[in-house]
Design a protein around this motif. Structure first.
Motif: not given
Length: 596
Positions: A16, A450-454, A456, A512, A516, A520
């Motif tokens: 993470k 689903d690739y909506s998140e940075l 992903a 990432e 956060k 972005e």
């Protein structure tokens, strides 16, 4: 003990972003340390680059003494022995920023603070540490490390230097010759490795530099780069060493040498970083100033390509180096909390992450060489001239791929150490490798993710690249077993896959975490660099994966693995690399320097 602190685990687990340390996480003390070191370099070293290039060895010594006055020679030395007793991240940070101006000073500094001092702090008796370490930490004495011999380079344990116990049992007589000894011309103390009788392994000794005690030096070597770093042969002829100057136990020298080199490898990676930043900044400034066809060359796509790629590799190097440095520091703290001594905790902490140290040594040393090469190209004809800093940067960078273990040796070490960890049960490679085998036999999913998140898709890609490594490594171990060591080209190809995964993942996790923290929209250039590095990494993994599979698999097994490789290296949404490069270069050109 937490998996989080285990070396090599990155290849079989998802990390993470909150669990990695980044340069943006420097605390106030670290920022002050960085600024102090930069000021020292800008004031004392950078304006005098020509003196280093003209082999002014006395000036190197003068600068080492000035660094000592600032306490920089004792960053990693415990306070009990006159040092600052700072953590591992601080040690790496100083190695990073003190190395930007010239490889000559960087080599002298690194040899003294690392392989010249560390063997005593890590393996010395209390008496040895009290006697020698304060002198080394203060700069009163300088240290050197005598391992390499004419017939013992990468095969360090094959040295022929002999240590013979005297009849009264009070001292050893050391006889033999060492070569490529950094700091030999001005050091007060050598860490010397010699063989007692027909021992399987060499033994370490602390040897004071006294010409009256059978010690003679060869002439200064004429070298491609690091010209003002003193490099000489050292000859010992019945040099008397008190038995109390044996370092650690008899036959423990090879272990001392290898652990000293593990530390040296991550520090060497750090020592390439500020050099890379300065090469990029110099290239950007020149590209902004140089006008051809009535246009600054920084506006030309061919130049923008170079600047963006140089920056992406530097950013990845920073990301991975500080990630590993903090992992080592955390591991040391875990060991201390369990009751280990400072010596034991540091030794085991560094040893735990020997794989990452080898990865970093290879990746960052090659990146600085490529960066300096492109720097010369951006300068054009001027880049080839000694009047500009690019040609000396290129020459100084060349040694980084050779010392602290050649990059070829480190490639093979990284995979070999990982496989040994798996056999010891420290890293579970077998379970994940078996799952990959099962996945290759199964039917792939055709769902649209689903690739909506940075990041992903990028993080999914990293996961697939890890599967590629497990497929290749698992197949190679299955095919060759204990004979895998003799298949060096296969090991090196697997190592390249391992290296690219660690570097690309580190770059993505750093970005990432930063996104956060600040949003972005404020880190578009960093996002672009992370995506570019991964894109290039996928190309390397594709090529090396294919090379590996074809070398050990045939027939249906080969076809299945190659199909798996295509699946594991396929993007759903291919990034527009040219657009990403332009995002990075726009910022560089506007800031007129490397600004990340």
């Amino acid at each position: 003990m937490s998996d989080k602190t285990r070396g090599g685990q990155f290849i079989v687990k998802e990390t993470k972003c909150e669990d990695v340390f980044t340069p943006e996480d420097f605390n106030e003390e670290q920022l002050m340390m960085r600024d102090m070191v930069k000021e020292f370099v800008n004031k004392e070293l950078w304006p005098n680059k020509d003196r280093f290039e003209k082999k002014d060895f006395a000036f190197t010594v003068e600068c080492m003494r000035k660094a000592a006055e600032l306490g920089l020679l004792g960053i990693a030395v415990p306070e009990a022995y006159g040092g600052m007793g700072m953590g591992f991240v601080n040690t790496v940070l100083v190695c990073d920023y003190i190395s930007g101006a010239t490889g000559s000073f960087s080599s002298a500094f690194g040899a003294h603070t690392g392989i010249g001092t560390l063997p005593i702090t890590l393996y010395g008796t209390e008496e040895q540490k009290q006697k020698y370490v304060p002198k080394l930490a203060s700069g009163e004495w300088f240290g050197a490390y005598c391992l390499t011999e004419p017939d013992a380079g990468s095969d360090a344990n094959s040295g022929k230097t002999k240590a013979v116990l005297s009849e009264d049992g009070k001292h050893y007589n050391i006889t033999g010759g060492k070569m490529w000894i950094t700091n030999a011309g001005f050091c007060s103390l050598f860490i010397v490795f010699a063989r007692i009788e027909d021992d399987k392994n060499i033994t370490g000794f602390i040897v004071e530099n006294d010409p009256k005690n059978g010690i003679t030096l060869g002439e200064e070597e004429h070298k491609l780069g690091i010209r003002a770093s003193s490099t000489r042969q050292v000859f010992f002829s019945d040099t008397k060493i008190p038995i109390e100057n044996m370092l650690s136990e008899r036959g423990n020298g090879f272990k001392i040498a290898m652990n000293a080199l593990n530390v040296g490898r991550i520090k060497l990676a750090a020592a390439c970083l500020d050099a890379q930043r300065r090469v990029i900044s110099g290239s950007v400034k020149y590209a902004n100033e140089r006008v051809q066809f009535k246009t600054p060359i920084s506006q030309f796509g061919a130049i923008r390509y170079k600047l963006a790629e140089m920056s992406a590799s530097c950013y990845a190097g920073e990301s991975a180096t500080y990630r590993a440095a903090k992992d080592i520091e955390d591991r040391i703290k875990v060991r201390e909390a369990e009751g280990a001594s400072d010596q034991e905790a540091e030794l085991k902490g560094i040893e735990e992450f020997a794989i990452e140290c080898s990865i970093l040594k290879v990746a960052v040393s090659e990146d600085i060489q490529n960066c300096a090469d492109e720097g010369i190209q951006i300068y054009g004809g001027m880049g080839f001239s000694e009047d500009t800093p690019m040609e000396s940067a290129w020459r100084d960078a060349r040694i980084a791929r050779i010392y602290e273990g050649t990059n070829e040796i480190n490639r093979m070490l990284s995979v070999g150490m990982l496989i040994k960890k798996a056999f010891k049960g420290h890293v579970d490679l077998l379970g994940p490798a078996t799952k990959v085998q099962e996945e290759l036999l199964g039917i792939p999913s055709f769902e649209t993710p689903d690739y909506s998140e940075l990041f992903a898709e990028e993080k999914e890609m990293i996961g697939k690249l890890k599967k590629t490594f497990l497929m290749v490594a698992g197949g190679a171990v299955q095919k060759y077993g204990p004979d895998l060591d003799s298949h060096q080209q296969l090991l090196m190809a697997a190592a390249d896959i391992l290296i690219e995964i660690y570097m690309a993942e580190s770059s993505i996790l750093r970005t990432e975490k930063l996104a956060k923290s600040v949003g972005e929209d404020k880190v578009q250039e960093q996002i672009a660099m992370a995506k570019i590095y991964l894109y290039k990494a996928v190309d390397v993994v594709t090529q090396k994966g294919k090379e590996s599979v074809i070398s050990f698999a045939q027939g249906d097994e080969q076809r299945m693995m190659l199909m798996g490789l295509r699946r594991f290296t396929k993007y759903t949404n291919m990034p527009n690399i040219i657009d990403l490069r332009n995002i990075i270069t726009k910022k560089l050109v506007a800031e007129n320097k490397y600004c990340f």
